[in-house]
Design a protein around this motif. Structure first.
Motif, PDB file in Angstrom:
ATOM      1  N   MET A  95      -6.779  -7.648   2.381  1.00 28.71           N
ATOM      2  CA  MET A  95      -6.141  -7.786   3.687  1.00 28.71           C
ATOM      3  C   MET A  95      -4.807  -7.050   3.682  1.00 28.71           C
ATOM      4  O   MET A  95      -4.031  -7.177   2.739  1.00 28.71           O
ATOM      5  CB  MET A  95      -5.937  -9.274   4.023  1.00 28.71           C
ATOM      6  N   SER A  96      -4.519  -6.282   4.725  1.00 34.27           N
ATOM      7  CA  SER A  96      -3.321  -5.459   4.783  1.00 34.27           C
ATOM      8  C   SER A  96      -2.060  -6.303   4.835  1.00 34.27           C
ATOM      9  O   SER A  96      -2.034  -7.376   5.459  1.00 34.27           O
ATOM     10  CB  SER A  96      -3.364  -4.551   6.010  1.00 34.27           C
ATOM     11  N   LEU A  97      -1.003  -5.809   4.202  1.00 38.01           N
ATOM     12  CA  LEU A  97       0.281  -6.517   4.192  1.00 38.01           C
ATOM     13  C   LEU A  97       0.842  -6.638   5.599  1.00 38.01           C
ATOM     14  O   LEU A  97       1.382  -7.689   5.970  1.00 38.01           O
ATOM     15  CB  LEU A  97       1.267  -5.794   3.283  1.00 38.01           C
ATOM     16  N   TRP A  98       0.706  -5.562   6.406  1.00 37.50           N
ATOM     17  CA  TRP A  98       1.260  -5.614   7.760  1.00 37.50           C
ATOM     18  C   TRP A  98       0.590  -6.702   8.597  1.00 37.50           C
ATOM     19  O   TRP A  98       1.227  -7.310   9.470  1.00 37.50           O
ATOM     20  CB  TRP A  98       1.164  -4.251   8.449  1.00 37.50           C
ATOM     21  N   PHE A  99      -0.716  -6.940   8.327  1.00 41.58           N
ATOM     22  CA  PHE A  99      -1.424  -7.987   9.065  1.00 41.58           C
ATOM     23  C   PHE A  99      -0.865  -9.359   8.705  1.00 41.58           C
ATOM     24  O   PHE A  99      -0.614 -10.201   9.590  1.00 41.58           O
ATOM     25  CB  PHE A  99      -2.914  -7.928   8.746  1.00 41.58           C
ATOM     26  N   LEU A 100      -0.636  -9.604   7.415  1.00 40.75           N
ATOM     27  CA  LEU A 100      -0.069 -10.878   6.975  1.00 40.75           C
ATOM     28  C   LEU A 100       1.338 -11.062   7.531  1.00 40.75           C
ATOM     29  O   LEU A 100       1.718 -12.179   7.931  1.00 40.75           O
ATOM     30  CB  LEU A 100      -0.051 -10.931   5.443  1.00 40.75           C
TER      31      LEU A 100
END
Length: 286
Positions: free
Chosen positions: A1-6
Motif C-alpha cells: 500500500m502506498s505511503l501517500w495513501f496511508l
C-alpha cells in the motif's frame, strides 16, 4: 500500500477530530474568538517548528501571497462552518462543506493531467455522491429550521476550496506547503486576536469561560495542524484527485463522533452514505 495513501487516510482521521472539536466548542457555547486564537496560535507554532526541521523556514513574496490566500480560505471557511453549525447538525454540515473536493478533482484531472483508472473514478464518484446526497434526507430538513444554513454551508465550501485546492496549486508550483500553512495559520491568529479585542465578546463573557475556549482551541489547533500537514505531505507524492476525496472523509469521523458523543441520531440515508464512503475508499485501493 502506498505511503501517500496511508498519509491521506491519517490526515482524514486527525483532521476529523479537529473538526469535531469545533462542534464541541459550539455545543458548549464557549466564546468563538478565544477558541479561534488558540486554534491558529498553536497551529502556527507547530508549523514554524516543522518548517524549521524541514529547512523551509523562509519567506518569499509568492509564499506570503499563497499563505494569505490559504489563510483566508481556512479562517473564514471555519468561521462560516461554525455559523452553519448553529443551524444544522455536524453530521450533516461537515459532509456538505467537504464537497469542495469535486472542484479539486476536476482541477487535478483537467489542469494538471492526473490520470485515473476506472475503479478509481468509481471510488471518487461513490464518495462524492455519498457526501452530496445528504441534503436530500427529508428527516434532516426537520432539524434545519433556518435556510441561512445553506448560505453558510455553501460559502464555507467555496472558502475551503481556496485552502485545500490552493495547496494543490502551490505543490505544483514547487512551493513549501508547510511554510504556506504557517503563514496561513498566522493570518488566522492575527485575525482572531484583532476580532476579539474589537468585539464586545470579551466584556460579556467571564474570564474563566474565555480561558476554557482558548485552551480548548490550543488543543484543537494541534489536531488541525496534524491533519493539514499530513494532507500536504501526501500531496507531495500522490494524486490530489484521489487524496482530496480521502481527506474529505474526515466528515465521516465527525459524523461518528457526533453520534457517539453528542447523541446526534443517524438516519437511514446517513447510514447509507457512510457505507458509500467506506466502499469508495476501498475502490480507490483495489
Amino acid at each position: 500500500m502506498s505511503l501517500w495513501f496511508l498519509l491521506a487516510v491519517a490526515s482524514a482521521v486527525v483532521f476529523g477530530f479537529s473538526t469535531f472539536f469545533f462542534k464541541i466548542n459550539s455545543f458548549r457555547k464557549w466564546p468563538l474568538m478565544p477558541f479561534f486564537a488558540g486554534v491558529y496560535g498553536s497551529g502556527t507554532l507547530a508549523f514554524v517548528v516543522t518548517a524549521y526541521l524541514e529547512g523551509t523556514l523562509y519567506l518569499t513574496p509568492m509564499i506570503i501571497l499563497s499563505g494569505i490566500i490559504v489563510g483566508i480560505g481556512s479562517t473564514y471557511g471555519n468561521l462560516l462552518f461554525m455559523k452553519a453549525l448553529e443551524y444544522g447538525p455536524a453530521s450533516l454540515t461537515s459532509p456538505i462543506v467537504n464537497t469542495n473536493i469535486l472542484l479539486i478533482v476536476i482541477m487535478s484531472v483537467f489542469f494538471y493531467g492526473e490520470r485515473l483508472g476506472f475503479l478509481e473514478y468509481a471510488g471518487i464518484l461513490l464518495i462524492i455522491t455519498a457526501i452530496s446526497i445528504l441534503p436530500l434526507d427529508p428527516k434532516e430538513k426537520l432539524s434545519i429550521p433556518n435556510r441561512i444554513w445553506y448560505v453558510y454551508a455553501f460559502l464555507a465550501t467555496v472558502l475551503f476550496f481556496l485552502r485545500n485546492g490552493g495547496l494543490k496549486v502551490t505543490e505544483e508550483m514547487a512551493l513549501p506547503n508547510t511554510t504556506i500553512l504557517m503563514v496561513g495559520y498566522f493570518v488566522g491568529a492575527v485575525w482572531a486576536v484583532f476580532a476579539y479585542w474589537t468585539s464586545e465578546e470579551k466584556k460579556k463573557v467571564d474570564g474563566s469561560t474565555q480561558r476554557k475556549g482558548f485552551v480548548f482551541g490550543l488543543v484543537t489547533g494541534l489536531f488541525s495542524y496534524g491533519g493539514m500537514q499530513l494532507y500536504a505531505v501526501a500531496l507531495q507524492t500522490g494524486p490530489a484527485s484521489i487524496i482530496s476525496p480521502i481527506f474529505a472523509t474526515n466528515s465521516l469521523i465527525v459524523a461518528l463522533l457526533s453520534i457517539l458523543y453528542i447523541k446526534e441520531r443517524l438516519t437511514r440515508l446517513q447510514a447509507a452514505t457512510l457505507i458509500g464512503v467506506f466502499l469508495g475508499i476501498i475502490l480507490l485501493r483495489v
